[in-house]
Motif scaffolding. Structure first.
Motif, PDB file in Angstrom:
ATOM      1  N   ILE A 588       0.841  -1.135   0.144  1.00 28.00           N
ATOM      2  CA  ILE A 588      -0.037   0.126   0.073  1.00 28.00           C
ATOM      3  C   ILE A 588       0.786   1.307   0.198  1.00 28.00           C
ATOM      4  CG2 ILE A 588      -1.906  -1.109   1.233  1.00 28.00           C
ATOM      5  CD1 ILE A 588      -0.973   0.138   3.766  1.00 28.00           C
ATOM      6  N   LYS A 763     -13.072 -11.004   1.283  1.00 26.56           N
ATOM      7  CA  LYS A 763     -12.768  -9.450   1.380  1.00 26.56           C
ATOM      8  C   LYS A 763     -11.523  -9.449   2.377  1.00 26.56           C
ATOM      9  CE  LYS A 763     -16.773  -7.807   3.084  1.00 26.56           C
ATOM     10  NZ  LYS A 763     -17.465  -6.840   3.134  1.00 26.56           N
ATOM     11  N   LYS A 789     -20.511  -2.116   3.284  1.00 20.10           N
ATOM     12  CA  LYS A 789     -19.992  -1.025   2.881  1.00 20.10           C
ATOM     13  C   LYS A 789     -17.920  -1.092   2.903  1.00 20.10           C
ATOM     14  CE  LYS A 789     -23.422   2.376   4.341  1.00 20.10           C
ATOM     15  NZ  LYS A 789     -23.751   3.554   5.260  1.00 20.10           N
ATOM     16  N   ARG A 791     -14.888  -3.028   1.549  1.00 15.13           N
ATOM     17  CA  ARG A 791     -14.418  -3.724   0.375  1.00 15.13           C
ATOM     18  C   ARG A 791     -13.263  -4.522   0.647  1.00 15.13           C
ATOM     19  NH1 ARG A 791     -12.983   0.565  -4.497  1.00 15.13           N
ATOM     20  NH2 ARG A 791     -15.273   0.607  -4.183  1.00 15.13           N
ATOM     21  N   LYS A 792     -12.343  -4.187   1.361  1.00 18.32           N
ATOM     22  CA  LYS A 792     -11.235  -5.021   1.817  1.00 18.32           C
ATOM     23  C   LYS A 792     -10.929  -4.742   3.081  1.00 18.32           C
ATOM     24  CE  LYS A 792      -9.403  -7.710  -1.488  1.00 18.32           C
ATOM     25  NZ  LYS A 792      -8.856  -8.994  -1.247  1.00 18.32           N
ATOM     26  N   GLU A 828     -10.605  -0.732   3.518  1.00 20.83           N
ATOM     27  CA  GLU A 828     -10.978  -0.066   2.267  1.00 20.83           C
ATOM     28  C   GLU A 828     -12.688   0.086   2.697  1.00 20.83           C
ATOM     29  OE1 GLU A 828     -10.406   0.428  -2.389  1.00 20.83           O
ATOM     30  OE2 GLU A 828      -9.779  -1.383  -1.481  1.00 20.83           O
ATOM     31  N   ARG A 829     -12.952   1.358   2.202  1.00 21.91           N
ATOM     32  CA  ARG A 829     -14.403   1.476   2.174  1.00 21.91           C
ATOM     33  C   ARG A 829     -14.926   1.324   0.874  1.00 21.91           C
ATOM     34  NH1 ARG A 829     -15.557   6.975   6.107  1.00 21.91           N
ATOM     35  NH2 ARG A 829     -15.369   7.745   3.883  1.00 21.91           N
ATOM     36  N   GLU A 830     -16.203   1.221   0.705  1.00 21.98           N
ATOM     37  CA  GLU A 830     -16.921   0.959  -0.623  1.00 21.98           C
ATOM     38  C   GLU A 830     -16.590   2.538  -1.785  1.00 21.98           C
ATOM     39  OE1 GLU A 830     -21.455  -0.242  -1.933  1.00 21.98           O
ATOM     40  OE2 GLU A 830     -21.203   1.210  -0.450  1.00 21.98           O
ATOM     41  N   ASP A 831     -16.316   3.403  -0.842  1.00 23.50           N
ATOM     42  CA  ASP A 831     -15.995   4.650  -1.810  1.00 23.50           C
ATOM     43  C   ASP A 831     -14.619   4.831  -2.112  1.00 23.50           C
ATOM     44  OD1 ASP A 831     -14.660   5.252   0.690  1.00 23.50           O
ATOM     45  OD2 ASP A 831     -16.120   7.268   1.072  1.00 23.50           O
ATOM     46  N   GLY A 832     -13.587   3.934  -1.589  1.00 23.18           N
ATOM     47  CA  GLY A 832     -12.273   3.515  -1.953  1.00 23.18           C
ATOM     48  C   GLY A 832     -11.491   4.218  -0.939  1.00 23.18           C
ATOM     49  N   ARG A 833     -11.899   5.081   0.237  1.00 24.89           N
ATOM     50  CA  ARG A 833     -11.081   5.483   1.073  1.00 24.89           C
ATOM     51  C   ARG A 833     -10.668   4.571   2.105  1.00 24.89           C
ATOM     52  NH1 ARG A 833     -10.439  10.870   2.373  1.00 24.89           N
ATOM     53  NH2 ARG A 833      -9.774  11.215   4.593  1.00 24.89           N
ATOM     54  N   MET A 834      -9.379   4.522   2.597  1.00 20.34           N
ATOM     55  CA  MET A 834      -8.593   3.557   3.538  1.00 20.34           C
ATOM     56  C   MET A 834      -8.885   4.250   4.930  1.00 20.34           C
ATOM     57  SD  MET A 834      -7.608   1.307   1.483  1.00 20.34           S
ATOM     58  CE  MET A 834      -6.568   0.387   2.410  1.00 20.34           C
TER      59      MET A 834
END
Length: 886
Positions: A588, A763, A789, A791-792, A828-834
């Motif tokens: 990352i 996930k 919500k 993602r990972k 990682e959230r659904e909106d891509g923010r870590m």
């Protein structure tokens, strides 16, 4: 009946009240404040051995905690006696003036509130402490066998000598050390003091000094004299207690002895020629040879200054014998080690020096139903097993077996259990303890030989060590001492009264004891011998006892460790060591903030404003409120009616009285400026020197919290720049041998194979196994992995020893040193923010260390376009995590 009831109540208090727990709680809760009173050299020594500060620190957790307590007693409490420490703690006086009611941590690390100690409980314990007090400080460190008491003792002595060399006139520090062992076996193990690599526990800049100056003296043989130079320093005298203990004189002098034994008075009366040379005749020395060696050593010890006494393996005696060794209930006429130390302390005092303190290292804080009153730190048997400092226990009891049957069963089971095992290249050993030499030679050895023949094991694997040259040769003794060497072929050891203490055979995996010995405590001592840890994983020690010895062991465990045989067998059974493999190498991008500070010196001017005004009552109250000691007394006036009365005890706080010269010296030292310049600045300040002295003497803390920072701001301008630097880091490094070994409680281990029931398991699991520290962490993990919500999801809090590059550096508020912190989760959230998440117990959230971690983590998160969240353990367990997704 009333007296009996009162006695039983007192016994209950002494059996349950453990002051060392409260003392440790006070230290843990006030570590930052306490360390501010330490010398810089002391802080450096502690930081070098602190695993949180130095990843290569050698000491284990119990060793380092005991070292912290050792330093705390010396630097913060000034080597005060335990009863005085207890009194000040209860009265909230002296160094404990700021003490608040707190809690004692349980085995899970959670803090539970305790009831206030009542006056009656206090009086019972305090009376016990007073009855057993000595003229010198006497401390007991109760660390169970296998946790490294000898290494701890060596570290403490090294610390003493380093500080004593720097501050030779400070009476707190030992210039010499007397190390006492209970028997020859322990004395041999104490040679580790001399061979131990200093660099493991001593900062590198002090290793050469210690190597050059320390002198070791071993008093092993009866005729060995002590050859220390009078008033010399940095001597470590290692002795069996019998070599220095004072003996009663049972034989009366005969008339001839009296006639021919000249005395100083006889020579003085004979004339000046003899009187002038009287000191050459050694009148202080007795004539009997046995008495001469004893007293020569004792007299030599009285000619050394600032002596520290270290009693190693004090737990060679348990129950009443341990009480006697600790001076509990001992009469003045006792010829015990404790009496000898008392006499030595008195003689040193008359010579103008002192016994600095006596430090006892024992394996248990208990004597029967009573907690030893002078225990200052304890680490128990169950904790040692749970934390892998000892082997786990497989204990078997047998009934109605003759010697040959018992031996065969034990040998067969031991061989089956250890088949193929070769930790550190060493063959697992098994020890049989016999009650007598006759039993060992004529019963036990033939039985062992027959059992080995049935398994095609040669009889040469047997070693007999019974302390009799007829059956045990010098070669056998040498083989006994070399059992932990790879070339050792001996595997089955037959002993009589050997190896009870100080026998540090780590490759001993089994102990068998069939006949009941004369001493019941022997069962406990012998059984524990096979539990020392070996290798990089936790193994199991196997104990084979007759039914009668099993009952004795259970009773001795209850008396000395407050646990049962079932507790011993169950210790660490809830833990498991797993091999953790990397499923998915994850890299990352993060940004770490590099801060640079620029210091510019201002033009020196007079009239510095130190920002205090005692005439402004409101401003003065705002400035000093945090230093005031306020105690609330709650009184019940009736049903539903409570009255709170607040008492200001600030005046009772312990503090220094500063003179102008002392303040100038302290400020000059911190700012590295000329004392004359500092004196001019203080004198010409808005408040003036007299007012500065007044406020500092009112609240000592204002010197460092206000005066020095204000003068620094008057002299310098500080500007800073922050530069984000982007890195691509490995969330986990791929291990060289293919896996990492991690030990955790079984119910907190989650494997990838446990996840099929969760349809979104893909996930997570960048590692094939996650090992959680607490239930709140585990609960949050399952909540987030099911959350749509998310993602990972990666659990990152389990590999904290350099196996991951995903860490945050922060400045520790106590030591001011840069340390490394590994957060618990990254997802990682659904909106891509870590989002970085840390789970902490409720009682830890507001501590300075956690807040410092939070501050630096938020800086890194903001720079990296991430979010940092700190969540309480109770919120995690209540499934209250919605704010992590907003």
């Amino acid at each position: 009946m009333a007296k009996a009831t009162k006695a039983s109540q007192q016994e209950a208090v002494l059996g349950e009240f453990a002051f060392f727990n409260f003392l440790w709680t006070f230290y843990r809760n006030n570590r930052g404040m306490i360390r501010r009173e330490y010398r810089d050299l002391t802080k450096k020594f502690l930081d070098f051995n602190d695993p949180d500060h130095n990843p290569k620190a050698f000491l284990r957790t119990p060793q380092f905690e005991a070292l912290e307590m050792y330093v705390f007693l010396k630097e913060f409490l000034g080597n005060a006696r335990v009863e005085q420490i207890f009194k000040d703690w209860f009265d909230r006086a002296g160094k404990f003036a700021d003490r608040t009611e707190g809690g004692v941590a349980n085995s899970q690390g959670q803090v539970t509130l305790f009831e206030a100690v009542t006056r009656e409980q206090y009086q019972v314990v305090f009376d016990m402490m007073k009855r057993n007090r000595r003229t010198y400080p006497n401390y007991i460190f109760a660390l169970t066998m296998g946790t490294g008491k000898t290494i701890l003792m060596a570290t403490c002595i090294f610390y003493e000598f380093i500080l004593a060399n720097k501050w030779p006139k400070d009476g707190k520090y030992c210039h010499n050390a007397l190390v006492c062992s209970p028997d020859k076996t322990v004395l041999q193990s104490l040679r580790e003091l001399e061979s131990f690599p200093l660099a493991r526990v001593v900062p590198p800049e002090y290793v050469n000094f210690l190597t050059t100056h320390i002198r070791f003296h071993y008093l092993e043989e009866t005729g060995t004299s002590l050859d220390t130079l009078d008033k010399s320093r940095f001597n470590v005298i290692v002795s069996n207690v019998q070599k220095i203990i004072l003996k009663k004189k049972h034989k009366q002098d005969s008339a001839i002895d009296t006639l021919f034994r000249a005395t100083p008075e006889v020579f003085k009366e004979a004339g000046t020629v003899y009187a002038d040379a009287a000191d050459l005749y050694g009148f202080d020395e007795p004539q009997d040879e046995a008495e001469l060696t004893t007293n020569q050593r004792f007299e030599k010890l009285t000619r050394l200054e600032q002596l520290g006494i270290y009693v190693d393996e004090a737990h060679h005696a348990f129950g009443k014998d341990l009480a006697k060794d600790m001076g509990i209930g001992a009469k003045a006429t006792d010829t015990s080690l404790r009496t000898t130390i008392d006499k030595l302390a008195a003689k040193l005092k008359s010579a103008g020096t002192q016994v600095v303190a006596c430090f006892n290292y024992t394996g248990t804080p208990y004597v029967g139903k009573t907690v030893l009153p002078e225990v200052v730190y304890a680490y128990g048997l169950k904790d040692a097993i749970n934390n892998q400092y000892l082997k786990t226990v497989d204990l078997k009891g047998y009934t109605n077996s003759r010697t040959s049957e018992f031996v065969k069963i034990a040998v067969d089971d031991f061989c089956d259990q250890t088949d193929g095992l070769l930790p550190e290249g060493l063959t697992p050993k098994m020890a049989f303890f016999a009650a007598s030499i006759d039993e060992a030679v004529n019963e036990l050895k033939p039985a062992v030989e027959r059992a080995l023949i049935d398994r095609d094991i040669p009889a040469s694997r047997i070693l007999v060590n019974v302390g009799d040259a007829k059956y045990t040769s010098n070669d056998d003794e040498r083989a006994f001492r070399r059992l932990d060497y790879p070339e050792s072929e001996k595997q089955f050891i037959i002993l009589v009264n050997k190896g009870r203490e100080g026998w540090n055979c780590r490759s001993l995996f089994g102990v068998a004891l069939y006949r009941q010995p004369t001493s019941k405590v022997f069962v406990l001592q012998a059984s524990m011998r096979c539990l020392r840890a070996i290798g990089d994983m936790q193994h199991t020690g196997h104990i084979y006892l007759s039914e009668g010895n099993l009952a004795i062991l259970n009773n001795e465990l209850e008396q000395n460790f407050r646990m049962t045989v079932e507790d011993l067998k169950g210790a660490a059974k809830d833990k498991e060591t797993v091999e953790v493999r990397v499923n998915e190498p994850v890299r990352i991008k993060i940004k770490r903030v590099r801060r640079e500070f620029h210091l510019e010196e201002k033009v020196l001017t007079e009239g510095a404003d130190l920002k205090f005004n005692m005439a402004d009552k409101a401003a003065w109250a705002d400035l000093t409120d945090r230093y005031r000691l306020m105690v609330t007394h709650r009184t019940e006036l009736g049903p539903g009616k409570i009255s709170d009365r607040v008492t200001d005890l600030t005046a009772q706080r312990s503090k220094l009285t500063y003179s102008p010269l002392m303040i100038v010296s302290e400020v000059a030292r911190y700012l590295n400026r000329s004392p004359f310049e500092v004196e001019g600045l203080l004198t010409s300040s808005v408040q003036g020197m007299d007012a500065t002295v007044e406020v500092v003497n009112a609240y000592n803390e204002l010197l460092h919290d206000l005066i020095i920072p204000q003068l620094f701001g008057h002299l310098f301008t500080v500007s800073s720049t922050m530069t984000p630097e982007e890195y691509e880091v490995d969330l986990v490094k791929v291990p060289a041998e293919g896996f990492y070994r991690v030990t955790a409680e079984k119910d907190k281990i989650v494997r990838e194979t446990d996840a099929p029931a969760v349809p979104v398991a893909h996930k997570s699991f960048h590692l094939d196994t996650y090992c959680f520290d607490s239930k709140p962490e585990q609960t949050l993990f399952w909540d987030l992995i099911r959350e749509g919500k998310v993602r990972k999801l990666y659990f990152t809090g389990m590999l904290t020893h350099g196996q991951s590059d995903f860490f945050i550096q922060y400045v520790d508020p106590d030591s001011k040193a840069v340390r490394t912190y590994y957060p618990d989760f990254l997802f990682e959230r659904e909106d891509g923010r870590m989002v970085i998440v840390e789970v902490k117990g409720d009682h830890q959230v507001d501590t300075p260390v956690v807040q410092a971690k939070r501050e630096f983590a938020e800086q890194m998160a903001v720079a990296s376009g991430m979010t940092y969240e700190l969540i309480k353990g109770t919120d995690a367990e209540a499934h209250s995590y919605a704010r992590l997704l907003n």
